[in-house]
Design an enzyme around this catalytic site. Structure first.
Site, PDB file in Angstrom:
ATOM      1  N   ARG A 127      21.607   3.586   8.629  1.00  0.00           N
ATOM      2  CA  ARG A 127      22.147   2.660   9.640  1.00  0.00           C
ATOM      3  C   ARG A 127      23.670   2.539   9.501  1.00  0.00           C
ATOM      4  NH1 ARG A 127      19.896  -3.316  10.279  1.00  0.00           N
ATOM      5  NH2 ARG A 127      20.295  -3.421   8.049  1.00  0.00           N
ATOM      6  N   ARG A 158      26.223  -1.413   5.840  1.00  0.00           N
ATOM      7  CA  ARG A 158      26.026  -2.730   5.224  1.00  0.00           C
ATOM      8  C   ARG A 158      25.755  -2.587   3.730  1.00  0.00           C
ATOM      9  NH1 ARG A 158      21.874  -5.924   9.046  1.00  0.00           N
ATOM     10  NH2 ARG A 158      21.140  -6.547   6.992  1.00  0.00           N
ATOM     11  N   ARG A 169      14.574  -6.945  -0.275  1.00  0.00           N
ATOM     12  CA  ARG A 169      14.477  -7.664   1.012  1.00  0.00           C
ATOM     13  C   ARG A 169      13.042  -7.572   1.556  1.00  0.00           C
ATOM     14  NH1 ARG A 169      19.009  -4.542   3.965  1.00  0.00           N
ATOM     15  NH2 ARG A 169      18.204  -5.539   5.852  1.00  0.00           N
TER      16      ARG A 169
HETATM   17  P1  AP5 Z   1      17.784  -2.764  13.319  1.00  0.00           P
HETATM   18  O1  AP5 Z   1      17.540  -3.008  14.756  1.00  0.00           O
HETATM   19  O2  AP5 Z   1      19.165  -2.988  12.765  1.00  0.00           O
HETATM   20  O3  AP5 Z   1      16.674  -3.534  12.431  1.00  0.00           O
HETATM   21  P2  AP5 Z   1      16.552  -5.054  12.041  1.00  0.00           P
HETATM   22  O4  AP5 Z   1      15.096  -5.370  12.051  1.00  0.00           O
HETATM   23  O5  AP5 Z   1      17.456  -5.909  12.872  1.00  0.00           O
HETATM   24  O6  AP5 Z   1      17.048  -4.947  10.525  1.00  0.00           O
HETATM   25  P3  AP5 Z   1      17.968  -5.895   9.645  1.00  0.00           P
HETATM   26  O7  AP5 Z   1      18.160  -5.112   8.346  1.00  0.00           O
HETATM   27  O8  AP5 Z   1      19.211  -6.310  10.350  1.00  0.00           O
HETATM   28  O9  AP5 Z   1      17.042  -7.099   9.397  1.00  0.00           O
HETATM   29  P4  AP5 Z   1      17.128  -8.100   8.278  1.00  0.00           P
HETATM   30  O10 AP5 Z   1      16.245  -9.143   8.784  1.00  0.00           O
HETATM   31  O11 AP5 Z   1      16.782  -7.610   6.917  1.00  0.00           O
HETATM   32  O12 AP5 Z   1      18.684  -8.379   8.129  1.00  0.00           O
HETATM   33  P5  AP5 Z   1      19.573  -9.609   8.568  1.00  0.00           P
HETATM   34  O13 AP5 Z   1      20.874  -9.114   9.005  1.00  0.00           O
HETATM   35  O14 AP5 Z   1      18.803 -10.522   9.455  1.00  0.00           O
HETATM   36  O15 AP5 Z   1      17.346  -1.252  12.997  1.00  0.00           O
HETATM   37  C1  AP5 Z   1      17.495  -0.724  11.686  1.00  0.00           C
HETATM   38  C2  AP5 Z   1      17.915   0.749  11.767  1.00  0.00           C
HETATM   39  O16 AP5 Z   1      16.840   1.508  12.265  1.00  0.00           O
HETATM   40  C3  AP5 Z   1      19.095   1.018  12.717  1.00  0.00           C
HETATM   41  O17 AP5 Z   1      19.847   2.085  12.189  1.00  0.00           O
HETATM   42  C4  AP5 Z   1      18.414   1.441  14.032  1.00  0.00           C
HETATM   43  O18 AP5 Z   1      19.247   2.298  14.805  1.00  0.00           O
HETATM   44  C5  AP5 Z   1      17.186   2.173  13.487  1.00  0.00           C
HETATM   45  N1  AP5 Z   1      15.997   2.052  14.334  1.00  0.00           N
HETATM   46  C6  AP5 Z   1      15.510   0.934  14.950  1.00  0.00           C
HETATM   47  N2  AP5 Z   1      14.370   1.225  15.597  1.00  0.00           N
HETATM   48  C7  AP5 Z   1      14.133   2.559  15.373  1.00  0.00           C
HETATM   49  C8  AP5 Z   1      13.097   3.454  15.783  1.00  0.00           C
HETATM   50  N3  AP5 Z   1      12.072   3.070  16.539  1.00  0.00           N
HETATM   51  N4  AP5 Z   1      13.162   4.758  15.358  1.00  0.00           N
HETATM   52  C9  AP5 Z   1      14.193   5.166  14.589  1.00  0.00           C
HETATM   53  N5  AP5 Z   1      15.202   4.376  14.176  1.00  0.00           N
HETATM   54  C10 AP5 Z   1      15.159   3.072  14.569  1.00  0.00           C
HETATM   55  O19 AP5 Z   1      19.706 -10.387   7.167  1.00  0.00           O
HETATM   56  C11 AP5 Z   1      20.527  -9.870   6.123  1.00  0.00           C
HETATM   57  C12 AP5 Z   1      20.603 -10.903   4.994  1.00  0.00           C
HETATM   58  O20 AP5 Z   1      21.188 -12.132   5.494  1.00  0.00           O
HETATM   59  C13 AP5 Z   1      19.241 -11.347   4.401  1.00  0.00           C
HETATM   60  O21 AP5 Z   1      18.793 -10.467   3.396  1.00  0.00           O
HETATM   61  C14 AP5 Z   1      19.612 -12.740   3.859  1.00  0.00           C
HETATM   62  O22 AP5 Z   1      20.302 -12.642   2.633  1.00  0.00           O
HETATM   63  C15 AP5 Z   1      20.577 -13.268   4.911  1.00  0.00           C
HETATM   64  N6  AP5 Z   1      19.890 -14.038   5.981  1.00  0.00           N
HETATM   65  C16 AP5 Z   1      19.815 -13.724   7.307  1.00  0.00           C
HETATM   66  N7  AP5 Z   1      19.110 -14.649   7.973  1.00  0.00           N
HETATM   67  C17 AP5 Z   1      18.731 -15.571   7.052  1.00  0.00           C
HETATM   68  C18 AP5 Z   1      17.955 -16.760   7.126  1.00  0.00           C
HETATM   69  N8  AP5 Z   1      17.411 -17.188   8.275  1.00  0.00           N
HETATM   70  N9  AP5 Z   1      17.766 -17.470   5.975  1.00  0.00           N
HETATM   71  C19 AP5 Z   1      18.296 -17.071   4.809  1.00  0.00           C
HETATM   72  N10 AP5 Z   1      19.020 -15.941   4.665  1.00  0.00           N
HETATM   73  C20 AP5 Z   1      19.235 -15.197   5.783  1.00  0.00           C
END
Ligand code: AP5
Length: 219
Positions: A127, A160, A171
């Site tokens: 990604r 990231r 995670r």
């Molecule tokens: P993408 O669409 O980026 O996936 P995503 O589900 O949004 O993944 P994230 O890693 O952003 O989710 P997350 O929940 O772990 O992270 P967040 O930022 O919320 O797709 C991923 C990749 O795959 C991309 O390259 C895309 O192009 C590719 N792709 C997608 N679909 C595909 C397909 N069908 N085929 C092929 N490729 C595909 O959280 C990060 C951190 O923030 C957490 O660990 C935590 O520390 C903190 N945090 C965030 N929210 C909270 C909360 N509510 N409470 C506490 N801590 C929090």
């Protein structure tokens, strides 16, 4: 419409949230992006959040709930919104119920993106993310037109720091232990629609339109 996108890290929540936002013209509230913005600006919240994010753990509830509550009260959310990455445990789910209740709102739909964890590890290692506009790319499945440059705003893409394999696995564990139980709550309320996270990336726009069709026709 008020939509929540649920699913493990890397399942494609952010990719779908951006498409739905364009389709319905409603804002996306991605707690991960909001926290990354706080980190890059070196704010008090950002300084506290960074150590948790780098380890792949959840940032303390009170920080995240405060950010989300403030965001939901902005005028652009009055016509609907997409929540991506919140709530992530039962305490956050209770907080969301309270916030929406106080605003006289309810969720319309919870999209649960289902995907095999092993797919996710590979995807996330490839990604790239735009720190300026939040656009999401994948070097193998959805590369930018020009290497390392965002198609949408021209900024330089980054990897990231929490997309390293050992952090991704942590995670995924956090998701299984703390976040997945939240889904039960929404299943009981009859709000959940499951979607497959393993379809080819180019089919996602059609899938999103298909899922939203009944709601668009209803409005
Ligand atoms: P993408 O669409 O980026 O996936 P995503 O589900 O949004 O993944 P994230 O890693 O952003 O989710 P997350 O929940 O772990 O992270 P967040 O930022 O919320 O797709 C991923 C990749 O795959 C991309 O390259 C895309 O192009 C590719 N792709 C997608 N679909 C595909 C397909 N069908 N085929 C092929 N490729 C595909 O959280 C990060 C951190 O923030 C957490 O660990 C935590 O520390 C903190 N945090 C965030 N929210 C909270 C909360 N509510 N409470 C506490 N801590 C929090």
């Amino acid at each position: 419409m008020r939509i929540l996108i649920f699913g493990p890290p890397g399942s494609g929540k952010g990719t779908r949230a951006r498409l739905i936002s364009r389709l319905l013209k409603i804002p996306v509230i991605t707690t991960g992006d909001m926290l990354r913005d706080e980190v890059s600006r070196g704010t008090e919240i950002g300084l506290k959040a960074k150590e948790y994010m780098d380890r792949g753990e959840l940032v303390p509830d009170e920080l995240v709930i405060r950010l989300v509550e403030e965001r939901l009260h902005r005028p652009d959310c009055s016509g609907g919104f997409i929540l991506d990455g919140f709530p992530r445990n039962l305490r956050q789910a209770e907080a969301l119920d309270r916030i929406l209740g106080e605003m006289g709102m309810e969720l319309d739909l919870v999209l649960n993106v289902v995907v095999d964890p092993e797919i996710v590890v590979e995807r996330l290692s490839l990604r790239r993310w735009c720190p300026k506009c939040g656009a999401i790319y994948n070097l193998k499945y959805d590369p930018p037109k020009v290497d390392e440059i965002c198609d949408e705003c021209g900024a330089r893409l980054i990897q990231r720091s929490d997309d390293r394999e050992e952090v991704v696995r942590r995670r995924l564990r956090v998701y299984e232990e703390q976040t997945k139980p939240v889904l039960e709550l929404y299943i009981e309320r009859g709000l959940v629609r499951e979607i497959r996270g393993d379809i080819p990336i180019e089919e996602i726009p059609r899938e999103v339109e298909e899922v939203l069709k009944p709601y668009l026709e209803r409005d």
